[in-house]
Design a protein around this motif. Structure first.
Motif, PDB file in Angstrom:
ATOM      1  N   ARG A 206     -18.967  15.611  12.613  1.00  0.00           N
ATOM      2  CA  ARG A 206     -19.270  15.127  11.266  1.00  0.00           C
ATOM      3  C   ARG A 206     -17.945  14.949  10.534  1.00  0.00           C
ATOM      4  N   THR A 207     -17.637  13.742  10.168  1.00  0.00           N
ATOM      5  CA  THR A 207     -16.319  13.456   9.623  1.00  0.00           C
ATOM      6  C   THR A 207     -16.413  12.713   8.293  1.00  0.00           C
ATOM      7  N   VAL A 208     -15.398  12.927   7.478  1.00  0.00           N
ATOM      8  CA  VAL A 208     -15.239  12.209   6.216  1.00  0.00           C
ATOM      9  C   VAL A 208     -13.817  11.664   6.176  1.00  0.00           C
ATOM     10  N   VAL A 209     -13.690  10.367   5.987  1.00  0.00           N
ATOM     11  CA  VAL A 209     -12.386   9.717   5.911  1.00  0.00           C
ATOM     12  C   VAL A 209     -12.144   9.278   4.473  1.00  0.00           C
ATOM     13  N   VAL A 210     -11.048   9.727   3.892  1.00  0.00           N
ATOM     14  CA  VAL A 210     -10.656   9.313   2.546  1.00  0.00           C
ATOM     15  C   VAL A 210      -9.549   8.282   2.681  1.00  0.00           C
ATOM     16  N   TYR A 211      -9.782   7.082   2.150  1.00  0.00           N
ATOM     17  CA  TYR A 211      -8.792   6.012   2.231  1.00  0.00           C
ATOM     18  C   TYR A 211      -8.376   5.640   0.816  1.00  0.00           C
ATOM     19  N   GLY A 212      -7.082   5.776   0.535  1.00  0.00           N
ATOM     20  CA  GLY A 212      -6.657   5.504  -0.826  1.00  0.00           C
ATOM     21  C   GLY A 212      -5.164   5.395  -0.976  1.00  0.00           C
ATOM     22  N   ASP A 213      -4.708   5.549  -2.199  1.00  0.00           N
ATOM     23  CA  ASP A 213      -3.303   5.387  -2.538  1.00  0.00           C
ATOM     24  C   ASP A 213      -2.754   6.707  -3.073  1.00  0.00           C
ATOM     25  N   SER A 214      -1.852   6.645  -4.041  1.00  0.00           N
ATOM     26  CA  SER A 214      -1.231   7.872  -4.547  1.00  0.00           C
ATOM     27  C   SER A 214      -2.241   8.788  -5.225  1.00  0.00           C
ATOM     28  N   MET A 215      -3.355   8.237  -5.709  1.00  0.00           N
ATOM     29  CA  MET A 215      -4.397   9.090  -6.295  1.00  0.00           C
ATOM     30  C   MET A 215      -4.901  10.093  -5.264  1.00  0.00           C
TER      31      MET A 215
ATOM     32  N   SER B  34     -17.563  19.522   7.528  1.00  0.00           N
ATOM     33  CA  SER B  34     -17.136  18.317   8.228  1.00  0.00           C
ATOM     34  C   SER B  34     -15.622  18.322   8.434  1.00  0.00           C
ATOM     35  N   ARG B  35     -15.167  17.506   9.361  1.00  0.00           N
ATOM     36  CA  ARG B  35     -13.729  17.318   9.526  1.00  0.00           C
ATOM     37  C   ARG B  35     -13.293  16.217   8.573  1.00  0.00           C
ATOM     38  N   TRP B  36     -12.335  16.527   7.713  1.00  0.00           N
ATOM     39  CA  TRP B  36     -11.874  15.603   6.685  1.00  0.00           C
ATOM     40  C   TRP B  36     -10.552  14.981   7.087  1.00  0.00           C
ATOM     41  N   TYR B  37     -10.483  13.665   7.005  1.00  0.00           N
ATOM     42  CA  TYR B  37      -9.256  12.924   7.240  1.00  0.00           C
ATOM     43  C   TYR B  37      -8.807  12.326   5.909  1.00  0.00           C
ATOM     44  N   ALA B  38      -7.519  12.289   5.658  1.00  0.00           N
ATOM     45  CA  ALA B  38      -7.018  11.661   4.429  1.00  0.00           C
ATOM     46  C   ALA B  38      -5.924  10.666   4.779  1.00  0.00           C
ATOM     47  N   TYR B  39      -6.172   9.405   4.533  1.00  0.00           N
ATOM     48  CA  TYR B  39      -5.167   8.363   4.708  1.00  0.00           C
ATOM     49  C   TYR B  39      -4.861   7.782   3.340  1.00  0.00           C
ATOM     50  N   CYS B  40      -4.005   8.465   2.651  1.00  0.00           N
ATOM     51  CA  CYS B  40      -3.663   8.105   1.272  1.00  0.00           C
ATOM     52  C   CYS B  40      -2.151   7.969   1.189  1.00  0.00           C
ATOM     53  N   LEU B  41      -1.706   6.864   0.659  1.00  0.00           N
ATOM     54  CA  LEU B  41      -0.291   6.530   0.715  1.00  0.00           C
ATOM     55  C   LEU B  41       0.181   6.003  -0.629  1.00  0.00           C
ATOM     56  N   ASP B  42       1.323   6.509  -1.096  1.00  0.00           N
ATOM     57  CA  ASP B  42       1.927   5.957  -2.311  1.00  0.00           C
ATOM     58  C   ASP B  42       2.072   4.445  -2.169  1.00  0.00           C
ATOM     59  N   GLY B  43       1.571   3.706  -3.152  1.00  0.00           N
ATOM     60  CA  GLY B  43       1.689   2.257  -3.098  1.00  0.00           C
ATOM     61  C   GLY B  43       0.760   1.605  -2.104  1.00  0.00           C
ATOM     62  N   GLY B  44      -0.270   2.336  -1.629  1.00  0.00           N
ATOM     63  CA  GLY B  44      -1.142   1.826  -0.581  1.00  0.00           C
ATOM     64  C   GLY B  44      -2.037   0.680  -1.040  1.00  0.00           C
ATOM     65  N   PHE B  45      -2.359  -0.211  -0.085  1.00  0.00           N
ATOM     66  CA  PHE B  45      -3.217  -1.357  -0.332  1.00  0.00           C
ATOM     67  C   PHE B  45      -4.424  -1.317   0.611  1.00  0.00           C
ATOM     68  N   TYR B  46      -5.366  -2.227   0.395  1.00  0.00           N
ATOM     69  CA  TYR B  46      -6.454  -2.391   1.353  1.00  0.00           C
ATOM     70  C   TYR B  46      -6.497  -3.795   1.926  1.00  0.00           C
ATOM     71  N   PHE B  47      -5.591  -4.683   1.517  1.00  0.00           N
ATOM     72  CA  PHE B  47      -5.632  -6.068   1.971  1.00  0.00           C
ATOM     73  C   PHE B  47      -5.350  -6.182   3.468  1.00  0.00           C
ATOM     74  N   THR B  48      -5.939  -7.217   4.077  1.00  0.00           N
ATOM     75  CA  THR B  48      -5.598  -7.555   5.444  1.00  0.00           C
ATOM     76  C   THR B  48      -4.102  -7.855   5.507  1.00  0.00           C
ATOM     77  N   GLY B  49      -3.416  -7.229   6.472  1.00  0.00           N
ATOM     78  CA  GLY B  49      -1.975  -7.415   6.598  1.00  0.00           C
ATOM     79  C   GLY B  49      -1.170  -6.395   5.827  1.00  0.00           C
ATOM     80  N   LEU B  50      -1.771  -5.771   4.818  1.00  0.00           N
ATOM     81  CA  LEU B  50      -1.065  -4.759   4.033  1.00  0.00           C
ATOM     82  C   LEU B  50      -1.726  -3.392   4.136  1.00  0.00           C
ATOM     83  N   ALA B  51      -2.944  -3.350   4.649  1.00  0.00           N
ATOM     84  CA  ALA B  51      -3.663  -2.084   4.738  1.00  0.00           C
ATOM     85  C   ALA B  51      -2.916  -1.102   5.632  1.00  0.00           C
ATOM     86  N   HIS B  52      -2.835   0.167   5.209  1.00  0.00           N
ATOM     87  CA  HIS B  52      -2.169   1.159   6.030  1.00  0.00           C
ATOM     88  C   HIS B  52      -3.106   1.799   7.042  1.00  0.00           C
ATOM     89  N   VAL B  53      -4.386   1.480   6.972  1.00  0.00           N
ATOM     90  CA  VAL B  53      -5.351   1.885   7.989  1.00  0.00           C
ATOM     91  C   VAL B  53      -6.292   0.702   8.200  1.00  0.00           C
TER      92      VAL B  53
END
Length: 448
Positions: A268-277, A299-318
């Protein structure tokens, strides 16, 4: 006819602890590091309570109260090793909600919190061993523990491509990747350097690296990166043995630490995708919004949060594929809150929403549930943000399972409100992070 004979001894060998090495017919006393420290020198920093956390850097002043700064963290090994301390008051870590918090805050003061001891004693890096429990809610190249003068730095950082985290061994001059991991909550790491190899165990999985240099370690740093600015590292316990205590003892230590931390459920996993927040930027105490979410604790929690992170194709960090690779066999949830950085790009709100829809649709098609957030108030790009939010409200029902309205939440609809927002009008204080966490928690509770 009912059973008449009384059962006098229904259970003679009770479990001494869910994660204790002594279960059933074993010893009634579970392992603790004190067992090993009875004959081995080293340092044991225990931070599950505030007993060993002292107000002043010389160990005086009593134990630190809730929300107070830590002058000294006392070593409880009783056999060699030293305390770690910080003489500079405004860069001390904080005792908060059952954790020693090392963090970089941006809202009121610049606090690069760390502890160190420049005379920890001879810890031979060629054959040392130990382990630690930390929570890494959002990090970028943030060291967890640094022994010696760059002889061993176990670094919990973002790897190239930003698609996973890893423990990286820094041996004098070179970073060597060891174990990949994906966690935003408790991380349990043990190691033993036996002169031939260094064997890491990260949340139950072993990784073998190159043995450490044969020099004495004379320094212990926690959460300091060569003058850099660490993001939140919330620590509970560090155990350092001055020798290789062997695989059996390290297995006991791993079991002990995992029992203290509480094992997560990889199904059971939770993935957090975001930016500096999502990294806790702006928080007074280094606590991001997802640390306030208390349902799905197992659950197992993953955090992919990056300063200045985006979600656009080509810019997404995940990528969607990388998110789906983390899906548990019983449940996978994606919490997606980002877009603030994208608002400054030269795209339209419609292009932004289309990119978001593509990402979320791909993840949902792979079997994960998606919790999507509108964008909160911020000091710039308000027209585009409002248009983007309106498109999410109108269309997201086809590509998410729950939409969290941060834009209409009373705590988050006015970036000039300094109760919730920092002075930059973008990042959130603790009260703001708590408000976001509460709203997302409610949405997650409603997922089937």
């Amino acid at each position: 006819m009912p059973l008449e004979r009384v059962i006098y001894h229904p259970l003679q060998n009770a479990m001494t602890g869910v994660f204790s090495p002594s279960v059933g017919g074993g010893s009634a006393v579970p392992y603790t590091p004190a067992d090993t420290f009875a004959t081995v020198a080293g340092t044991w920093l225990y931070g599950w309570d505030n007993t060993d956390l002292k107000v002043n850097s010389d160990g005086t002043g009593g134990s630190v109260a809730e929300g107070g700064t830590i002058g000294q963290w006392n070593n409880r090994s009783g056999n060699g090793g030293n305390n770690v301390s910080q003489v500079t008051a405004n860069i001390r870590p904080v005792w908060k909600e059952g954790s020693v918090r090392f963090f970089f805050a941006t809202n009121t003061t610049t606090r690069q919190a760390y502890l160190r001891n420049l005379a920890i004693g001879a810890v031979p890096s060629a054959n040392c061993s130990g382990g630690f429990v930390v929570n890494l809610p959002g990090i970028s190249n943030t060291p967890i523990i640094d022994l010696g003068v760059s002889d061993l730095a176990a670094v919990g950082g973002m790897a190239a491509g930003m698609n996973y985290r890893e423990i990286r061994q820094f041996n004098n001059s070179t970073y060597t990747p060891t174990g990949k991991f994906h966690t935003a909550r408790k991380l349990v790491v043990t190691w033993r350097s036996n002169g031939t190899n260094i064997i890491w165990n990260v949340n139950g999985s072993d990784y073998t690296g190159t043995a450490l240099a044969a020099v004495d370690m004379t320094r212990l740093n926690i959460a300091s990166f060569n003058g850099g600015a660490p993001h939140p590292v919330n620590a509970n316990e560090y155990v350092i043995f001055n020798t290789d205590v062997g695989a059996t003892e390290i297995a006991k230590l791993q079991t002990y630490l995992r029992g203290k931390a509480g094992l997560d459920d990889p199904t059971r996993t939770v993935v957090v995708y975001g930016d500096s927040m999502g990294m806790g930027c702006g928080s007074e105490y280094g606590k991001p919004f997802h640390d306030y979410i208390t349902n799905r604790q197992g659950s197992r929690w993953y955090a992919y949060c990056l300063d200045g992170g985006f979600y656009f194709t080509g810019l997404a960090h995940v990528t969607p594929a990388q998110v789906l690779a983390m899906k548990g066999s019983n449940e996978g949830v994606l919490i997606m809150w980002c877009g603030t950085n994208d608002m400054g790009l030269g795209t339209t709100a419609a292009q932004d929403e289309t990119a978001m829809a593509t990402f979320c649709s791909t993840v949902r098609a792979g079997g994960m549930k998606v919790v999507l957030c509108t964008l909160q108030s911020s000091a710039a790009n308000g027209v585009k943000r409002d248009a983007f939010n309106a498109l999410l409200v109108a269309n997201s029902g086809s590509y998410c399972d729950a939409l969290v309205r941060l834009d209409t939440a009373p705590e988050l609809d006015d970036y000039t409100d300094t109760t919730y927002f920092t002075s930059d009008g973008v990042h959130l204080k603790d009260a703001g992070h708590a408000a976001v966490g509460a709203l997302i928690q409610t949405a997650m509770a409603g997922l089937a």
